[in-house]
Design a protein around this motif. Sequence first.
Motif, PDB file in Angstrom:
ATOM      1  N   LEU A   1       0.850  -1.195   0.000  1.00  0.00           N
ATOM      2  CA  LEU A   1       0.000   0.000   0.000  1.00  0.00           C
ATOM      3  C   LEU A   1       0.885   1.245   0.000  1.00  0.00           C
ATOM      4  O   LEU A   1       1.728   1.403   0.882  1.00  0.00           O
ATOM      5  CB  LEU A   1      -0.908   0.005   1.235  1.00  0.00           C
ATOM      6  N   PRO A   2       0.734   2.137  -0.976  1.00  0.00           N
ATOM      7  CA  PRO A   2       1.574   3.339  -1.021  1.00  0.00           C
ATOM      8  C   PRO A   2       1.447   4.171   0.251  1.00  0.00           C
ATOM      9  O   PRO A   2       0.340   4.422   0.733  1.00  0.00           O
ATOM     10  CB  PRO A   2       1.022   4.101  -2.240  1.00  0.00           C
ATOM     11  N   LYS A   3       2.583   4.616   0.772  1.00  0.00           N
ATOM     12  CA  LYS A   3       2.592   5.352   2.041  1.00  0.00           C
ATOM     13  C   LYS A   3       1.817   6.647   1.952  1.00  0.00           C
ATOM     14  O   LYS A   3       1.211   7.096   2.935  1.00  0.00           O
ATOM     15  CB  LYS A   3       4.035   5.619   2.478  1.00  0.00           C
ATOM     16  N   ASN A   4       1.816   7.274   0.775  1.00  0.00           N
ATOM     17  CA  ASN A   4       1.120   8.559   0.635  1.00  0.00           C
ATOM     18  C   ASN A   4      -0.394   8.419   0.636  1.00  0.00           C
ATOM     19  O   ASN A   4      -1.116   9.402   0.569  1.00  0.00           O
ATOM     20  CB  ASN A   4       1.590   9.291  -0.620  1.00  0.00           C
ATOM     21  N   ARG A   5      -0.884   7.167   0.707  1.00  0.00           N
ATOM     22  CA  ARG A   5      -2.327   6.952   0.812  1.00  0.00           C
ATOM     23  C   ARG A   5      -2.700   6.398   2.183  1.00  0.00           C
ATOM     24  O   ARG A   5      -3.748   5.787   2.355  1.00  0.00           O
ATOM     25  CB  ARG A   5      -2.809   6.014  -0.287  1.00  0.00           C
ATOM     26  N   ILE A   6      -1.857   6.626   3.171  1.00  0.00           N
ATOM     27  CA  ILE A   6      -2.138   6.186   4.534  1.00  0.00           C
ATOM     28  C   ILE A   6      -2.142   7.402   5.447  1.00  0.00           C
ATOM     29  O   ILE A   6      -1.164   8.160   5.488  1.00  0.00           O
ATOM     30  CB  ILE A   6      -1.087   5.170   5.033  1.00  0.00           C
ATOM     31  N   GLU A   7      -3.233   7.623   6.155  1.00  0.00           N
ATOM     32  CA  GLU A   7      -3.339   8.713   7.124  1.00  0.00           C
ATOM     33  C   GLU A   7      -3.358   8.132   8.534  1.00  0.00           C
ATOM     34  O   GLU A   7      -3.948   7.083   8.777  1.00  0.00           O
ATOM     35  CB  GLU A   7      -4.610   9.522   6.880  1.00  0.00           C
ATOM     36  N   LEU A   8      -2.714   8.859   9.452  1.00  0.00           N
ATOM     37  CA  LEU A   8      -2.597   8.390  10.827  1.00  0.00           C
ATOM     38  C   LEU A   8      -3.281   9.348  11.791  1.00  0.00           C
ATOM     39  O   LEU A   8      -3.292  10.561  11.580  1.00  0.00           O
ATOM     40  CB  LEU A   8      -1.127   8.246  11.229  1.00  0.00           C
ATOM     41  N   SER A   9      -3.831   8.781  12.857  1.00  0.00           N
ATOM     42  CA  SER A   9      -4.400   9.566  13.952  1.00  0.00           C
ATOM     43  C   SER A   9      -4.060   8.848  15.247  1.00  0.00           C
ATOM     44  O   SER A   9      -3.979   7.624  15.282  1.00  0.00           O
ATOM     45  CB  SER A   9      -5.918   9.681  13.786  1.00  0.00           C
TER      46      SER A   9
END
Length: 282
Positions: free
Chosen positions: A94-102
């Motif tokens: 999964l491309p890192k730029n399509r992962i959001e963190l909270s």
Amino acid sequence: MLRFILLLTAFVPTWIFAQQAIVQKVHFDSDQATLATAENTQFLKDLTQLNQPLHTYRAFLIGHTDNKGSLKYNQALSRRRAEHVQALLVEKGLPKNRIELSYKAYLDPLDTEDSDAARAKNRRVDILLEPWTEEVSSDFISINTEKGGTFEYSRSKTKISIPPNALCYPDGRPFKGEAVVSYREFRDYADFMASDIPMNFDFEGGPAYFESSGMFELNAFSLENEPLAIAKDKSIDIAFEQTQVQDATNLWYFDETQQAWQSGTQFIDYEQGEVETKMVGS
């Protein structure tokens, strides 16, 4: 189901059914920021059973802890947990730029009891996987439905307020526990084109076209991917600022049963370019 889209202007909104996100969660041992072997193995196995290849998704990760220790320490721990899951997803394609963190530390517990079992439930990362497209992306938030919650959409600062016990199953049964809410807006012509929402309708026997000054989509579902609705006699408030101020704004929604646009003016209060929308359960 709680899925609503708002078209704002001299004409406006519709119900829309986007592909629902996949919700998973993984749990951590006390004070650990990496998954135990068995949990890690199961998580990686689950990734191979998705409906489509992992690299075609986007992900939103929410890190949590139990209530032992300081808020500062647990905030950092919840971040490390989310980053650990992020690394696993990236490793699997999964491309890192399509992962959001909270990172929420212990501020959003699944179980509020003072017990080891409850704390074990709360040491987790919530994982939301949504098929990635060129469309406008959603913001996600997890809420304890018995407490309710208020959140702000990142693109426009629209505020969405969900009171306690406002969500239920589609058949009216009460829902309790953690729910996921997704929200997105379409605020200009490029957004409208990306939404793929039909903007034409029949008006007094002839064709007409919405001149929208904004739309929103709101979805809610359980962590078991069950759709949720607004409970009878409850409401959800959405403060939506229009992209173009109109002298008057109407709200429209699409009735799936009748396959026709319907007036939604009963849901809306309008003043000085801001639309206060109250979605009411039936």
